[in-house]
Scaffold this motif. Structure first.
Motif, PDB file in Angstrom:
ATOM      1  N   VAL A 108       0.812  -1.215   0.000  1.00 30.43           N
ATOM      2  CA  VAL A 108       0.000   0.000   0.000  1.00 30.43           C
ATOM      3  C   VAL A 108       0.849   1.270   0.000  1.00 30.43           C
ATOM      4  N   ALA A 109       1.997   1.265   0.672  1.00 28.95           N
ATOM      5  CA  ALA A 109       2.842   2.469   0.670  1.00 28.95           C
ATOM      6  C   ALA A 109       3.290   2.804  -0.747  1.00 28.95           C
ATOM      7  N   ALA A 110       3.646   1.778  -1.527  1.00 29.42           N
ATOM      8  CA  ALA A 110       4.074   2.011  -2.898  1.00 29.42           C
ATOM      9  C   ALA A 110       2.938   2.598  -3.739  1.00 29.42           C
ATOM     10  N   GLN A 111       1.696   2.217  -3.428  1.00 26.16           N
ATOM     11  CA  GLN A 111       0.558   2.755  -4.175  1.00 26.16           C
ATOM     12  C   GLN A 111       0.320   4.225  -3.826  1.00 26.16           C
ATOM     13  N   ILE A 112       0.514   4.580  -2.561  1.00 26.34           N
ATOM     14  CA  ILE A 112       0.422   5.995  -2.186  1.00 26.34           C
ATOM     15  C   ILE A 112       1.555   6.791  -2.834  1.00 26.34           C
ATOM     16  N   MET A 113       2.744   6.200  -2.875  1.00 24.53           N
ATOM     17  CA  MET A 113       3.905   6.883  -3.469  1.00 24.53           C
ATOM     18  C   MET A 113       3.706   7.178  -4.955  1.00 24.53           C
ATOM     19  N   MET A 122      10.015  14.474  -6.251  1.00 26.16           N
ATOM     20  CA  MET A 122      10.557  14.061  -4.960  1.00 26.16           C
ATOM     21  C   MET A 122      11.480  12.870  -5.171  1.00 26.16           C
ATOM     22  N   SER A 123      12.402  12.725  -4.235  1.00 28.21           N
ATOM     23  CA  SER A 123      13.223  11.519  -4.241  1.00 28.21           C
ATOM     24  C   SER A 123      12.396  10.346  -3.732  1.00 28.21           C
ATOM     25  N   HIS A 124      12.904   9.145  -3.953  1.00 23.56           N
ATOM     26  CA  HIS A 124      12.195   7.948  -3.458  1.00 23.56           C
ATOM     27  C   HIS A 124      12.043   8.009  -1.943  1.00 23.56           C
ATOM     28  N   ALA A 125      13.098   8.451  -1.239  1.00 20.66           N
ATOM     29  CA  ALA A 125      13.039   8.527   0.219  1.00 20.66           C
ATOM     30  C   ALA A 125      11.985   9.524   0.677  1.00 20.66           C
ATOM     31  N   GLU A 126      11.879  10.658  -0.035  1.00 18.17           N
ATOM     32  CA  GLU A 126      10.873  11.659   0.329  1.00 18.17           C
ATOM     33  C   GLU A 126       9.456  11.116   0.097  1.00 18.17           C
ATOM     34  N   ARG A 127       9.267  10.428  -1.021  1.00 19.19           N
ATOM     35  CA  ARG A 127       7.950   9.859  -1.304  1.00 19.19           C
ATOM     36  C   ARG A 127       7.559   8.846  -0.235  1.00 19.19           C
ATOM     37  N   LEU A 132       4.335   7.354   4.574  1.00 20.10           N
ATOM     38  CA  LEU A 132       4.239   6.940   5.976  1.00 20.10           C
ATOM     39  C   LEU A 132       3.509   7.993   6.806  1.00 20.10           C
ATOM     40  N   ALA A 133       3.779   9.262   6.531  1.00 17.40           N
ATOM     41  CA  ALA A 133       3.111  10.337   7.269  1.00 17.40           C
ATOM     42  C   ALA A 133       1.603  10.305   7.036  1.00 17.40           C
ATOM     43  N   LEU A 134       1.196  10.027   5.799  1.00 18.95           N
ATOM     44  CA  LEU A 134      -0.230   9.928   5.500  1.00 18.95           C
ATOM     45  C   LEU A 134      -0.869   8.725   6.206  1.00 18.95           C
ATOM     46  N   ILE A 135      -0.168   7.604   6.221  1.00 19.35           N
ATOM     47  CA  ILE A 135      -0.684   6.419   6.908  1.00 19.35           C
ATOM     48  C   ILE A 135      -0.866   6.720   8.393  1.00 19.35           C
ATOM     49  N   ARG A 136       0.085   7.447   8.994  1.00 16.59           N
ATOM     50  CA  ARG A 136      -0.055   7.836  10.404  1.00 16.59           C
ATOM     51  C   ARG A 136      -1.257   8.770  10.581  1.00 16.59           C
ATOM     52  N   ALA A 137      -1.429   9.713   9.643  1.00 18.16           N
ATOM     53  CA  ALA A 137      -2.547  10.656   9.736  1.00 18.16           C
ATOM     54  C   ALA A 137      -3.900   9.959   9.635  1.00 18.16           C
ATOM     55  N   MET A 138      -3.926   8.786   8.977  1.00 20.17           N
ATOM     56  CA  MET A 138      -5.166   8.017   8.872  1.00 20.17           C
ATOM     57  C   MET A 138      -5.465   7.225  10.139  1.00 20.17           C
ATOM     58  N   GLN A 139      -4.604   7.395  11.174  1.00 21.89           N
ATOM     59  CA  GLN A 139      -4.787   6.746  12.471  1.00 21.89           C
ATOM     60  C   GLN A 139      -4.801   5.222  12.341  1.00 21.89           C
ATOM     61  N   ILE A 163      -7.189   4.340   0.824  1.00 26.18           N
ATOM     62  CA  ILE A 163      -7.755   5.074  -0.311  1.00 26.18           C
ATOM     63  C   ILE A 163      -7.890   6.560   0.024  1.00 26.18           C
ATOM     64  N   ILE A 164      -8.320   6.868   1.248  1.00 28.18           N
ATOM     65  CA  ILE A 164      -8.428   8.274   1.673  1.00 28.18           C
ATOM     66  C   ILE A 164      -7.047   8.920   1.686  1.00 28.18           C
ATOM     67  N   ALA A 165      -6.037   8.181   2.168  1.00 25.71           N
ATOM     68  CA  ALA A 165      -4.669   8.709   2.171  1.00 25.71           C
ATOM     69  C   ALA A 165      -4.201   9.040   0.754  1.00 25.71           C
ATOM     70  N   MET A 166      -4.488   8.165  -0.212  1.00 29.35           N
ATOM     71  CA  MET A 166      -4.102   8.418  -1.606  1.00 29.35           C
ATOM     72  C   MET A 166      -4.812   9.664  -2.139  1.00 29.35           C
ATOM     73  N   ALA A 167      -6.105   9.812  -1.781  1.00 29.28           N
ATOM     74  CA  ALA A 167      -6.853  10.978  -2.252  1.00 29.28           C
ATOM     75  C   ALA A 167      -6.305  12.271  -1.661  1.00 29.28           C
ATOM     76  N   LEU A 168      -5.795  12.215  -0.427  1.00 31.54           N
ATOM     77  CA  LEU A 168      -5.305  13.415   0.260  1.00 31.54           C
ATOM     78  C   LEU A 168      -3.845  13.731  -0.033  1.00 31.54           C
ATOM     79  N   ALA A 169      -3.169  12.856  -0.766  1.00 30.66           N
ATOM     80  CA  ALA A 169      -1.714  12.964  -0.915  1.00 30.66           C
ATOM     81  C   ALA A 169      -1.260  14.346  -1.381  1.00 30.66           C
ATOM     82  N   MET A 170      -1.963  14.936  -2.351  1.00 34.63           N
ATOM     83  CA  MET A 170      -1.562  16.231  -2.904  1.00 34.63           C
ATOM     84  C   MET A 170      -2.381  17.389  -2.337  1.00 34.63           C
ATOM     85  N   SER A 171      -3.052  17.150  -1.197  1.00 32.68           N
ATOM     86  CA  SER A 171      -3.880  18.176  -0.549  1.00 32.68           C
ATOM     87  C   SER A 171      -4.827  18.850  -1.541  1.00 32.68           C
TER      88      SER A 171
END
Length: 527
Positions: A108-113, A122-127, A132-139, A163-171
């Motif tokens: 799932v992280a790769a799909q958000i990336m 962004m670099s791979h590390a930044e993505r 990970l930050a989005l996954i944490r924000a999704m509690q 899915i919500i994290a992917m939708a929010l990725a670019m604010s």
């Protein structure tokens, strides 16, 4: 401030459809920090409207008039290349079926990336860190484990949060949520709705929320737009629409929402010449998968002419229990008796004869019918399997299509020609063709809108009264259970933690988990 403006949007259906337009002159405004719910029955045009706003109408649909503006930018008429710079960045979609929207072969992280890869440098590390930050924000629990997991390793609610994290990725400025909680149980649904409200408050997203569930609407909406036959027939502040609806159709939809208050002491409906007795007896039923007990020491009786509802969260073992009863899976231990016979020990011809007595109405009316066969042939085949000759089977199909309230011309049409509620009626007719004593309805109402649910509930009650059927209803919807059941059993972790009359379980729950389910039911105070 208005973020999204829709004026006179019109979407045409293909030639030969029941009506010419999927969306007819729809106009609305969506403001920053607002949740606007679009509500209506299946086929009302809700998803056609959202698809047109996203510049991605469903195959066969075409935007023929109107304007969609995102801020100062006109969106209608954009090329696909121009749309690719907007979707995901300025306007994003939260889909109804998270398992269908996620790639099963990618963590799932790769799909958000991938969202950052498409829209940001962004670099791979930044993505990876942003994912990970989005996954944490999704509690989500244990974010590192979730990030490395594949979709099948997560629950439905966890996948929906991804899915919500992917939708929010670019604010994005606008989020369109298309039935995002329909397939979720009440506690998971409550968590996802709470998360969406918190995200709106924290980031000021404008959210267009598509749903047929007025309980969800009552929990989340600032304003409501009601759609019927492609037209917006009523729009206003949520509390006003819910408590003082102006349009007859809105009043009709609200009246169809099942209440959490059980009817006064519903009685068994077995015929007088068919005395009430257990037609299905389950004793000590167990199913282990490795060390996990999916079904753990389940016991109950089901009498002719009565309904027992099994309720609980996703993963509690409800559907596993149903599969064991109909022998789609073999139990680890326990006993199932049908009409006094030990069902689990039967083999060969004797098993086939007894299988007739217990029939399943499946959750997905779309996937449970052969799309290539005409409805008459589907029902008649079930009658043939029950022992009828071909002529009798054709007559039986005609009788049953009448009984479930569909026109006889339905027999010559294929499943694609019908709505979800109509397909579920066809599934009921197919089950009845076997002359069963027990119907097991496995989440067979969860994907239907309130008016279709009310119609199917009334149909089941009518059939039960006429035929003396015993019904085992598997559901996560306590409102549905309250309206049709004499008894309710609550499952948690593979066990029945509480069982009793519908009135007792709903009004005086004895177990903390039952109280938690009731408190999580959306819209308790308004609908």
């Amino acid at each position: 401030m208005t973020i999204l403006s829709v004026e006179g949007l019109t979407v045409a259906l293909p030639q030969g459809a029941d009506r010419p337009l999927a969306v007819d002159q729809a106009s609305l405004e969506l403001r920053q920090g607002e949740i606007l719910c679009i509500v209506g029955e299946s086929g009302s045009g809700k998803s056609a409207l959202s698809g047109a706003i996203m510049g991605a109408p469903a195959p066969g649909l075409k935007v023929v008039a109107g304007s969609v503006r995102l801020g100062d930018q006109e969106l209608t008429g954009l090329s696909e290349r121009e749309w690719c710079r907007i979707r995901g960045r300025r306007i994003a979609m939260i889909f109804q079926e998270p398992m269908a929207a996620l790639n099963p072969a990618i963590p799932v992280a790769a799909q958000i990336m991938e969202v950052f890869e498409l829209h940001a440098r962004m670099s791979h590390a930044e993505r990876h860190e942003r994912a990970l930050a989005l996954i944490r924000a999704m509690q989500l629990p244990d974010p590192e484990r979730i990030a490395a997991s594949y979709p099948h390793q997560l629950s439905g609610g966890q996948c929906q949060r991804v899915i919500i994290a992917m939708a929010l990725a670019m604010s994005p400025e606008v989020l369109i949520a298309d039935e995002p909680t329909t397939a979720l149980d009440v506690t998971t649904q409550a968590q996802v709705l709470k998360l969406i409200r918190e995200l709106r408050t924290a980031h000021g997203h404008a959210i267009l929320f598509i749903t047929h569930d007025f309980g969800v609407v009552a929990e989340i909406a600032d304003r409501i737009a009601v759609m019927r036959h492609g037209r917006i027939v009523e729009m206003g502040a949520a509390r006003r629409v819910l408590t003082q609806p102006e349009h007859p159709y809105t009043r009709e939809l609200l009246a169809a929402v099942p209440s959490l208050v059980p009817p006064a002491s519903p009685e068994p409906v077995a015929a007088a010449d068919s005395p009430s007795h257990p037609v299905l007896t389950v004793t000590g039923l167990q199913k282990k998968y490795g060390r996990v007990r999916a079904v753990n020491e389940i016991s109950f009786d089901l009498e002719r002419g009565t309904t027992l509802s099994i309720v609980g969260e996703s993963g509690c073992g409800k559907s596993s229990l149903a599969r064991l009863i109909v022998r789609l899976a073999e139990p680890t231990a326990g006993r199932v008796e049908v009409n006094g016979k030990c069902f689990l020990s039967l083999r060969g011809r004797e098993l086939r004869a007894s299988c007739r007595a217990v029939q399943m109405i499946f959750q997905d009316p779309f996937g449970s019918l052969n799309p290539l066969r005409r409805v008459g042939a589907v029902i008649a085949r079930a009658a043939v399997l029950a022992g009828a000759d071909r002529r009798t089977a054709r007559d039986r199909a005609t009788e049953l299509i009448d009984r479930v309230g569909l026109p006889r011309e339905a027999l010559d049409r294929r499943p694609a020609a019908f709505s979800g509620g109509q397909k579920q009626r066809i599934g009921i007719a197919r089950a009845l063709a076997m002359n069963p004593d027990v119907l097991i309805a496995d989440e067979s109402l969860s994907a239907l809108d309130a008016s279709s649910q009310a119609q199917i509930l009334e149909l089941l009650r009518k059939l039960q009264k006429e035929l003396g059927l015993a019904i085992l209803l598997i559901t996560h919807d306590l409102r549905v259970a309250a309206q049709i059941s004499q008894r309710i059993a609550v499952m948690q972790g593979g066990r029945i933690v509480e069982i009793g009359s519908a009135e007792q379980v709903i009004n005086s729950p004895g177990h903390p988990y039952t109280r938690e389910l009731l408190e999580s039911a959306p819209g308790r105070g308004l609908v």
